[in-house]
Motif scaffolding. Sequence first.
Motif, mmCIF file in Angstrom:
data_model
loop_
_atom_site.group_PDB
_atom_site.id
_atom_site.type_symbol
_atom_site.label_atom_id
_atom_site.label_comp_id
_atom_site.label_asym_id
_atom_site.label_seq_id
_atom_site.Cartn_x
_atom_site.Cartn_y
_atom_site.Cartn_z
ATOM 1 N N ALA A 18 0.569 -0.977 -0.011
ATOM 2 C CA ALA A 18 -0.166 0.346 0.163
ATOM 3 C C ALA A 18 0.777 1.247 0.161
ATOM 4 N N LEU A 19 2.355 1.235 0.826
ATOM 5 C CA LEU A 19 3.000 2.094 0.516
ATOM 6 C C LEU A 19 3.721 2.560 -0.587
ATOM 7 N N ARG A 20 3.601 1.486 -1.239
ATOM 8 C CA ARG A 20 4.275 1.699 -2.500
ATOM 9 C C ARG A 20 3.106 2.087 -3.452
ATOM 10 N N ALA A 21 1.874 1.146 -2.839
ATOM 11 C CA ALA A 21 1.004 1.298 -4.641
ATOM 12 C C ALA A 21 0.326 3.118 -4.702
ATOM 13 N N ILE A 22 0.202 3.469 -3.762
ATOM 14 C CA ILE A 22 -1.070 4.196 -3.352
ATOM 15 C C ILE A 22 -0.776 5.395 -4.028
ATOM 16 N N PRO A 23 0.483 5.940 -3.244
ATOM 17 C CA PRO A 23 1.142 7.032 -3.728
ATOM 18 C C PRO A 23 0.947 6.965 -5.448
ATOM 19 N N PHE A 24 1.588 5.945 -5.837
ATOM 20 C CA PHE A 24 2.114 5.910 -7.259
ATOM 21 C C PHE A 24 0.406 6.097 -8.074
ATOM 22 N N PHE A 25 -0.183 5.462 -7.201
ATOM 23 C CA PHE A 25 -2.057 5.538 -8.484
ATOM 24 C C PHE A 25 -2.237 7.079 -8.682
ATOM 25 N N LEU A 26 -2.357 7.470 -7.060
ATOM 26 C CA LEU A 26 -3.159 8.975 -6.940
ATOM 27 C C LEU A 26 -1.774 9.716 -8.214
ATOM 28 N N ALA A 27 -0.652 9.612 -7.535
ATOM 29 C CA ALA A 27 0.772 10.143 -8.720
ATOM 30 C C ALA A 27 0.439 10.795 -9.844
ATOM 31 N N THR A 28 -0.081 8.874 -10.294
ATOM 32 C CA THR A 28 0.087 9.665 -11.902
ATOM 33 C C THR A 28 -1.610 9.611 -12.623
ATOM 34 N N LEU B 80 6.899 1.996 9.500
ATOM 35 C CA LEU B 80 7.961 3.266 9.318
ATOM 36 C C LEU B 80 9.443 2.441 8.760
ATOM 37 N N LEU B 81 9.744 1.737 8.836
ATOM 38 C CA LEU B 81 11.029 1.436 7.763
ATOM 39 C C LEU B 81 10.553 1.667 6.226
ATOM 40 N N ASN B 82 8.974 1.112 6.319
ATOM 41 C CA ASN B 82 8.855 1.063 4.813
ATOM 42 C C ASN B 82 8.221 2.684 4.204
ATOM 43 N N LEU B 83 8.336 3.694 5.094
ATOM 44 C CA LEU B 83 7.728 4.780 4.861
ATOM 45 C C LEU B 83 8.518 5.625 3.941
ATOM 46 N N ARG B 84 9.413 5.210 4.299
ATOM 47 C CA ARG B 84 10.293 6.657 2.358
ATOM 48 C C ARG B 84 9.322 5.702 1.201
ATOM 49 N N GLY B 110 7.139 -3.699 -7.565
ATOM 50 C CA GLY B 110 8.878 -4.057 -6.894
ATOM 51 C C GLY B 110 8.830 -2.600 -7.048
ATOM 52 N N LEU B 111 8.497 -1.504 -6.416
ATOM 53 C CA LEU B 111 9.477 -0.559 -6.572
ATOM 54 C C LEU B 111 10.334 -0.506 -5.128
ATOM 55 N N THR B 112 11.283 -1.170 -5.129
ATOM 56 C CA THR B 112 11.307 -0.648 -3.662
ATOM 57 C C THR B 112 12.798 0.087 -4.175
ATOM 58 N N ASP B 113 13.787 0.279 -3.439
ATOM 59 C CA ASP B 113 14.986 0.899 -3.590
ATOM 60 C C ASP B 113 15.678 1.197 -4.777
#
Lengths: 114, 238
Positions: A18-28, B80-84, B110-113
């Motif tokens: 969710a931390l990766r996908a939600i901002p990605f989706f909203l920003a697109t 917290l660790l993954n917040l970035r 797959g959007l890792t660092d």
Amino acid sequence: MPTDKLILTIVIGLVTYALRAIPFFLATRRSSDTTTNGSTLTELLNLAGPALIAALLALAVVPAPAVPERSITFLRSLLALAVVALVYRRVQHLGLLVLLGVLVYGLLLVFMPG
Amino acid sequence: MGLTNAVKAWASGLRASLAIMLGYTPIAIAFGVAANEIGLSVQAALLVSGVVFAGASQFVMISLWATSTPALVIALTTLLLNLRHVLYGPLIAPHLRHSPGWQRLLAAFGLTDEAFAAATGRVDRVPESDRMAWLLGLETGAYSAWLSGTWLGATGGAALTTVLPAIAPALAFALPTLFLVLLLPLLQGRVLIAAIVAASVAGIGQFWGMTTASLLMAAVLGPLVALVGSRWRCQQTS
């Protein structure tokens, strides 16, 4: 795997996704809805990419407090990266430069043990 | 986009992931070994790597498991660790705005660092219609290396722990080298200032053990200082 650990793994996986996908989706959606070229926000976002790579580099090079012999570890990293940066002026092949970095760091581990 | 072009772009992304694969493999092996040592089965270790796919959080997760830390504390610590990761999507998204929603949802996994860094440095050089396939190829390589490394570590066990200390630190150095090589061609003008400020903030934060907080601060302060500085210089010269 016990059920509680299985559930925790899935929850952490979902939160990470969710931390990766939600901002990605909203920003697109936002970038296709509006034309913000030239705005301060666009300028900041253009600078944020390289800034984040630089920050990730610093995190990878500066040893965390728990790492033993931090100064020698830091020095080895700096030396290896300096060699890569010097060679980069002649050779701009990503794969070769990464291999060079690994090789130089490996040699430094042998010749500059902690 | 034709299927042939998509396959070519995917393969090109896969090739671009070689440096990430080189760096991920020893770290994933180390994770597999650590998972094995706290009593996780091979399948369980693979499940954690396959579902979470975030290196630092996985190590923290299993080390907290080993000390019987409450589940809520483990979940909050990894959060917290993954917040970035919230920062990466908005920076990659403008390059992929013509891709279908389901592809963006797939790519986000797959959007890792490292995938973010490699994509930021190179996605602009890929034709717009091929970018999503290229990114998915890059992420496929990284994910495969992560899973196969975990499997190797979890199955190799004791034999690997004797060999690994000698080669793992050298192979893992592929990741900082990758960041440097991706960064070097971008370093000019105000990007250089943003990079110096961000690296300084992150480095000082890391020195004091504040990894995630310093990364978030670096992401804000680096661009802000560079932008304010360049506008101030423009005002001085005009």
